[in-house]
Design a protein around this motif. Structure first.
Motif, PDB file in Angstrom:
ATOM      1  N   ARG A  29       3.532  -9.152   4.415  1.00 30.14           N
ATOM      2  CA  ARG A  29       3.113 -10.562   4.515  1.00 30.14           C
ATOM      3  C   ARG A  29       3.698 -11.226   5.762  1.00 30.14           C
ATOM      4  NH1 ARG A  29       0.399 -12.320   0.327  1.00 30.14           N
ATOM      5  NH2 ARG A  29       0.786 -11.261  -1.651  1.00 30.14           N
ATOM      6  N   HIS A  30       4.850 -10.715   6.206  1.00 28.40           N
ATOM      7  CA  HIS A  30       5.501 -11.316   7.376  1.00 28.40           C
ATOM      8  C   HIS A  30       5.241 -10.520   8.653  1.00 28.40           C
ATOM      9  CE1 HIS A  30       7.417 -13.569   4.150  1.00 28.40           C
ATOM     10  NE2 HIS A  30       7.628 -14.486   5.078  1.00 28.40           N
ATOM     11  N   GLY A  31       4.217  -9.676   8.625  1.00 27.72           N
ATOM     12  CA  GLY A  31       3.761  -9.027   9.854  1.00 27.72           C
ATOM     13  C   GLY A  31       4.546  -7.809  10.281  1.00 27.72           C
ATOM     14  N   ALA A  32       5.331  -7.232   9.373  1.00 31.57           N
ATOM     15  CA  ALA A  32       6.140  -6.063   9.745  1.00 31.57           C
ATOM     16  C   ALA A  32       5.316  -4.776   9.659  1.00 31.57           C
ATOM     17  CB  ALA A  32       7.361  -5.975   8.830  1.00 31.57           C
ATOM     18  N   LEU A  33       5.848  -3.726  10.295  1.00 35.12           N
ATOM     19  CA  LEU A  33       5.269  -2.383  10.230  1.00 35.12           C
ATOM     20  C   LEU A  33       6.130  -1.604   9.248  1.00 35.12           C
ATOM     21  CD1 LEU A  33       4.930  -1.856  14.093  1.00 35.12           C
ATOM     22  CD2 LEU A  33       3.358  -3.025  12.521  1.00 35.12           C
ATOM     23  N   ALA A  41       2.436  10.919  -3.527  1.00 35.37           N
ATOM     24  CA  ALA A  41       1.535   9.769  -3.467  1.00 35.37           C
ATOM     25  C   ALA A  41       1.197   9.293  -4.876  1.00 35.37           C
ATOM     26  CB  ALA A  41       0.256  10.166  -2.728  1.00 35.37           C
ATOM     27  N   PRO A  42       1.297   7.987  -5.133  1.00 37.90           N
ATOM     28  CA  PRO A  42       0.908   7.491  -6.454  1.00 37.90           C
ATOM     29  C   PRO A  42      -0.613   7.571  -6.624  1.00 37.90           C
ATOM     30  CG  PRO A  42       1.468   5.662  -5.002  1.00 37.90           C
ATOM     31  CD  PRO A  42       1.752   6.922  -4.242  1.00 37.90           C
ATOM     32  N   ALA A  43      -1.063   7.581  -7.866  1.00 41.66           N
ATOM     33  CA  ALA A  43      -2.490   7.744  -8.147  1.00 41.66           C
ATOM     34  C   ALA A  43      -3.330   6.642  -7.492  1.00 41.66           C
ATOM     35  CB  ALA A  43      -2.712   7.740  -9.658  1.00 41.66           C
ATOM     36  N   ASP A  44      -2.766   5.435  -7.396  1.00 40.00           N
ATOM     37  CA  ASP A  44      -3.534   4.303  -6.854  1.00 40.00           C
ATOM     38  C   ASP A  44      -3.210   4.049  -5.367  1.00 40.00           C
ATOM     39  OD1 ASP A  44      -0.946   3.477  -7.113  1.00 40.00           O
ATOM     40  OD2 ASP A  44      -1.408   1.587  -8.135  1.00 40.00           O
ATOM     41  N   LEU A  45      -2.816   5.101  -4.656  1.00 37.89           N
ATOM     42  CA  LEU A  45      -2.367   4.914  -3.264  1.00 37.89           C
ATOM     43  C   LEU A  45      -3.419   4.213  -2.395  1.00 37.89           C
ATOM     44  CD1 LEU A  45      -0.238   5.352  -1.063  1.00 37.89           C
ATOM     45  CD2 LEU A  45      -1.322   7.545  -0.566  1.00 37.89           C
ATOM     46  N   ASP A  46      -4.666   4.667  -2.474  1.00 37.57           N
ATOM     47  CA  ASP A  46      -5.692   4.102  -1.577  1.00 37.57           C
ATOM     48  C   ASP A  46      -5.865   2.607  -1.799  1.00 37.57           C
ATOM     49  OD1 ASP A  46      -5.984   6.535  -0.481  1.00 37.57           O
ATOM     50  OD2 ASP A  46      -7.852   7.052  -1.523  1.00 37.57           O
ATOM     51  N   SER A  47      -5.978   2.203  -3.065  1.00 37.67           N
ATOM     52  CA  SER A  47      -6.188   0.769  -3.335  1.00 37.67           C
ATOM     53  C   SER A  47      -4.935  -0.039  -2.983  1.00 37.67           C
ATOM     54  CB  SER A  47      -6.602   0.539  -4.789  1.00 37.67           C
ATOM     55  OG  SER A  47      -5.607   1.019  -5.655  1.00 37.67           O
ATOM     56  N   THR A  48      -3.749   0.544  -3.218  1.00 41.76           N
ATOM     57  CA  THR A  48      -2.508  -0.170  -2.863  1.00 41.76           C
ATOM     58  C   THR A  48      -2.430  -0.371  -1.349  1.00 41.76           C
ATOM     59  OG1 THR A  48      -1.357   0.743  -4.773  1.00 41.76           O
ATOM     60  CG2 THR A  48       0.025  -0.078  -2.987  1.00 41.76           C
ATOM     61  N   LEU A  49      -2.717   0.694  -0.590  1.00 48.22           N
ATOM     62  CA  LEU A  49      -2.664   0.567   0.877  1.00 48.22           C
ATOM     63  C   LEU A  49      -3.720  -0.408   1.381  1.00 48.22           C
ATOM     64  CD1 LEU A  49      -1.968   4.193   2.177  1.00 48.22           C
ATOM     65  CD2 LEU A  49      -0.427   2.215   2.179  1.00 48.22           C
ATOM     66  N   ALA A  50      -4.902  -0.404   0.759  1.00 48.74           N
ATOM     67  CA  ALA A  50      -5.954  -1.335   1.186  1.00 48.74           C
ATOM     68  C   ALA A  50      -5.487  -2.778   0.960  1.00 48.74           C
ATOM     69  CB  ALA A  50      -7.238  -1.058   0.416  1.00 48.74           C
ATOM     70  N   LEU A  52      -2.332  -3.871   0.712  1.00 50.46           N
ATOM     71  CA  LEU A  52      -1.197  -4.211   1.571  1.00 50.46           C
ATOM     72  C   LEU A  52      -1.625  -4.362   3.033  1.00 50.46           C
ATOM     73  CD1 LEU A  52       1.483  -1.817   0.018  1.00 50.46           C
ATOM     74  CD2 LEU A  52       1.360  -4.302  -0.234  1.00 50.46           C
ATOM     75  N   ASN A  53      -2.571  -3.540   3.449  1.00 48.78           N
ATOM     76  CA  ASN A  53      -2.992  -3.609   4.850  1.00 48.78           C
ATOM     77  C   ASN A  53      -3.960  -4.758   5.125  1.00 48.78           C
ATOM     78  OD1 ASN A  53      -1.497  -1.658   6.371  1.00 48.78           O
ATOM     79  ND2 ASN A  53      -2.439  -0.108   5.072  1.00 48.78           N
ATOM     80  N   ALA A  54      -4.351  -5.474   4.073  1.00 52.88           N
ATOM     81  CA  ALA A  54      -5.142  -6.699   4.271  1.00 52.88           C
ATOM     82  C   ALA A  54      -4.218  -7.896   4.534  1.00 52.88           C
ATOM     83  CB  ALA A  54      -6.003  -6.968   3.037  1.00 52.88           C
ATOM     84  N   LEU A  55      -2.897  -7.661   4.434  1.00 46.99           N
ATOM     85  CA  LEU A  55      -1.930  -8.730   4.735  1.00 46.99           C
ATOM     86  C   LEU A  55      -1.705  -8.736   6.253  1.00 46.99           C
ATOM     87  CD1 LEU A  55       0.442  -7.910   1.724  1.00 46.99           C
ATOM     88  CD2 LEU A  55      -1.288  -9.711   1.853  1.00 46.99           C
TER      89      LEU A  55
END
Ligand code: NAD
Length: 258
Positions: A29-33, A41-50, A52-55
């Motif tokens: 949320r604060h623009g960090a990498l 990898a957790p089962a919901d990795l793709d949706s979690t990354l999607a 988080l990467n929309a922040l």
């Protein structure tokens, strides 16, 4: 308030769920990498990354078991290969492994608890050290290492959690040595010490049990992972905590007041 976190390269060990995942989200949320880590990898990795990467930042999943020195080394190398360096390390991976009273502790259990809670933080920090030093030199400010301690590090832990409590106390202590010998490198070391937070850590308790235990704390309840996350932002931000090192911040709803 945390404006200087934008573009900072932040590695959070053990962060696919719970307190670590909430920290990853707060940094994103604060623009960090951000490097999000788990053994697999957790089962919901793709949706979690999607999500988080929309922040505002960028989040990458890096698998690796930090309880082995080799795994810790590889994780640091993978993070640097991805982001080009390290500004902040959060040694969050940890846990009980199991609850075993003194009579049942054997070498295998001793190794498992200390490897996960103590070796992991030491080795990740060791391998990150040259990168953190480089970060401080390049930025002209400080790099930050954050340990995750525990209220158990003061109290000794609950039933069957003596080794875990001792490993957390070890973390509370070892940062003092790192402060004494690595402040000259431009690195700050601080600990976030959670009380009782409602995560998978307490999966052995049902809702009523959690409510009953929580009622005994001044705040009257367990903490939520997102209530711990801002303390990581604070210790990571040079603008907020550039003159703070060697400290333990207790995030525990008044459960324990050292
Ligand atoms: P959690 O069990 O929800 O999350 C633990 C995370 O660590 C997971 O993402 C898991 O995949 C990862 N992990 C476990 N072993 C690993 C390994 N060997 N290598 C890499 N990743 C690994 O737990 P949590 O409650 O979010 O705990 C996070 C930290 O906070 C831990 O260090 C824990 O000891 C500490 N803590 C938690 C509480 C609490 O009440 N929840 C209280 C005090 C301290």
């Amino acid at each position: 308030m945390f404006g200087d976190l934008k573009g900072k390269r932040v590695l959070v060990t053990g962060s696919t769920q719970g307190i670590g995942l909430a920290a990853v989200e707060a940094f994103a949320r604060h623009g960090a990498l951000v490097g999000m880590n788990g053994r697999k990898a957790p089962a919901d990795l793709d949706s979690t990354l999607a999500r988080l990467n929309a922040l505002d930042g960028e989040v990458a999943f890096l698998s690796g078991d930090v309880s082995s020195s080799e795994g810790a080394k590889r994780l640091v190398e993978d993070f640097v290969a991805r982001f080009g360096g390290i500004d902040v390390v959060i040694n969050n991976a940890g846990g009980l492994v199991a609850r075993k009273p003194l009579e049942e502790i054997d070498d295998e259990f001793f190794d498992a608890v200390t490897d996960l809670n103590a070796r992991s933080a030491l080795m990740v920090t060791k391998y990150a050290l040259p990168h953190l030093k480089e970060s401080a030199t390049q930025s002209g400010t400080t790099a930050s290492v954050i340990l995750v301690g525990s209220v158990a590090g003061y109290t000794g832990g609950g039933p069957g959690a003596g080794l875990y409590g001792a490993a957390k106390a070890w973390l509370h202590n070892i940062q003092k040595n790192w402060v004494n010998f690595h402040t000259k490198d431009g690195i700050r070391f601080n600990t976030v010490s959670p009380g009782t937070f409602d995560t998978a850590f307490h999966a052995d308790k049902d809702t009523d049990t959690k409510a009953r235990i929580g009622a005994g704390f001044p705040m009257g309840r367990f903490g939520k992972p997102e209530e711990c996350a801002p303390t990581f932002l604070f210790f990571a931000s040079h603008a907020c905590s550039g003159y703070i090192t060697g400290q333990i911040l207790d995030v525990n709803g008044g459960q324990y007041m050292p």
